[in-house]
Design a protein around this motif. Structure first.
Motif, mmCIF file in Angstrom:
data_model
loop_
_atom_site.group_PDB
_atom_site.id
_atom_site.type_symbol
_atom_site.label_atom_id
_atom_site.label_comp_id
_atom_site.label_asym_id
_atom_site.label_seq_id
_atom_site.Cartn_x
_atom_site.Cartn_y
_atom_site.Cartn_z
ATOM 1 N N LEU A 71 0.857 -1.210 0.049
ATOM 2 C CA LEU A 71 0.141 -0.048 -0.182
ATOM 3 C C LEU A 71 0.892 1.141 -0.078
ATOM 4 O O LEU A 71 2.053 1.382 0.557
ATOM 5 C CB LEU A 71 -0.999 0.138 1.332
ATOM 6 C CG LEU A 71 -1.759 -1.163 1.441
ATOM 7 C CD1 LEU A 71 -2.060 -1.402 2.695
ATOM 8 C CD2 LEU A 71 -3.042 -1.041 0.565
ATOM 9 N N ALA A 91 -3.899 4.314 3.771
ATOM 10 C CA ALA A 91 -4.299 2.890 3.194
ATOM 11 C C ALA A 91 -3.933 1.919 4.080
ATOM 12 O O ALA A 91 -4.754 0.836 4.264
ATOM 13 C CB ALA A 91 -3.799 2.965 1.862
ATOM 14 N N GLU A 98 -6.714 -4.413 -2.636
ATOM 15 C CA GLU A 98 -6.316 -2.916 -2.919
ATOM 16 C C GLU A 98 -6.141 -2.445 -4.215
ATOM 17 O O GLU A 98 -5.765 -3.136 -5.163
ATOM 18 C CB GLU A 98 -4.852 -2.713 -2.132
ATOM 19 C CG GLU A 98 -3.989 -3.384 -2.613
ATOM 20 C CD GLU A 98 -3.695 -4.937 -2.547
ATOM 21 O OE1 GLU A 98 -2.614 -5.379 -2.826
ATOM 22 O OE2 GLU A 98 -4.591 -5.493 -1.949
ATOM 23 N N ARG A 99 -6.204 -1.324 -4.363
ATOM 24 C CA ARG A 99 -6.162 -0.588 -5.876
ATOM 25 C C ARG A 99 -6.796 -1.535 -6.973
ATOM 26 O O ARG A 99 -6.375 -2.122 -7.886
ATOM 27 C CB ARG A 99 -4.497 -0.473 -6.497
ATOM 28 C CG ARG A 99 -3.850 0.537 -5.459
ATOM 29 C CD ARG A 99 -2.382 0.603 -5.766
ATOM 30 N NE ARG A 99 -1.793 -0.789 -5.893
ATOM 31 C CZ ARG A 99 -1.370 -1.511 -5.065
ATOM 32 N NH1 ARG A 99 -1.712 -0.960 -3.494
ATOM 33 N NH2 ARG A 99 -0.778 -2.607 -5.238
ATOM 34 N N ASP A 114 -9.481 3.037 -4.072
ATOM 35 C CA ASP A 114 -8.568 2.364 -3.153
ATOM 36 C C ASP A 114 -8.729 0.820 -2.570
ATOM 37 O O ASP A 114 -7.741 0.137 -2.465
ATOM 38 C CB ASP A 114 -8.372 3.392 -1.872
ATOM 39 C CG ASP A 114 -7.869 4.706 -2.197
ATOM 40 O OD1 ASP A 114 -6.601 4.612 -2.497
ATOM 41 O OD2 ASP A 114 -8.730 5.606 -2.045
#
Length: 129
Positions: free
Chosen positions: A49, A54, A72-73, A87
């Motif tokens: 991250l 985050a 994530e992402r 995110d």
């Protein structure tokens, strides 16, 4: 030298399929940004991250029993003025899925209500539909 073999635990998400995969970080992001990494028992992989916010949110998802899995992402939304990277994606035990956008204060506006909102919130909602 002492060595030990460690077998990863069985994923807590019961081998469910995720609709997203995390976008790989670029070399520049790994080198020049505030990179945080940890082993995720929930996902059975290393989570990487950018930034402490985050990282803290990911730890919250990691230890929340109401989150079966997270990524994530997960994706980018093309909106006026450029792309916005979401995110996180999460899935709850009852099947509810959510996409999360962490918004820094400098990207918000002061609305007439107590709740702050993203400068491009209307464009983001339109792009997500």
């Amino acid at each position: 030298m002492n060595t030990a073999t460690i077998f990863p635990p069985t994923p807590s998400h019961d081998d469910m399929e995720f609709p997203f995969r995390p976008r790989s970080l670029t070399i520049a992001e790994r080198k020049n940004r505030d990179l945080w990494s940890f082993w995720s028992p929930k996902s059975c992989r290393v989570v990487q991250l950018i930034g402490p916010l985050a990282f803290m949110v990911a730890l919250q998802f990691e230890f929340d029993p109401n989150v079966r899995g997270y990524v994530e992402r997960p994706r980018q939304l093309d909106v006026e003025g450029g792309a916005v990277e979401l995110d996180f994606w999460t899935r709850e035990p009852r099947g509810l899925e959510r996409l999360w956008l962490l918004v820094p204060n400098d990207e918000t506006i002061e609305p007439t209500t107590p709740r702050r909102e993203h400068r491009r919130s209307e464009a983001l909602v339109g792009a997500a539909q």
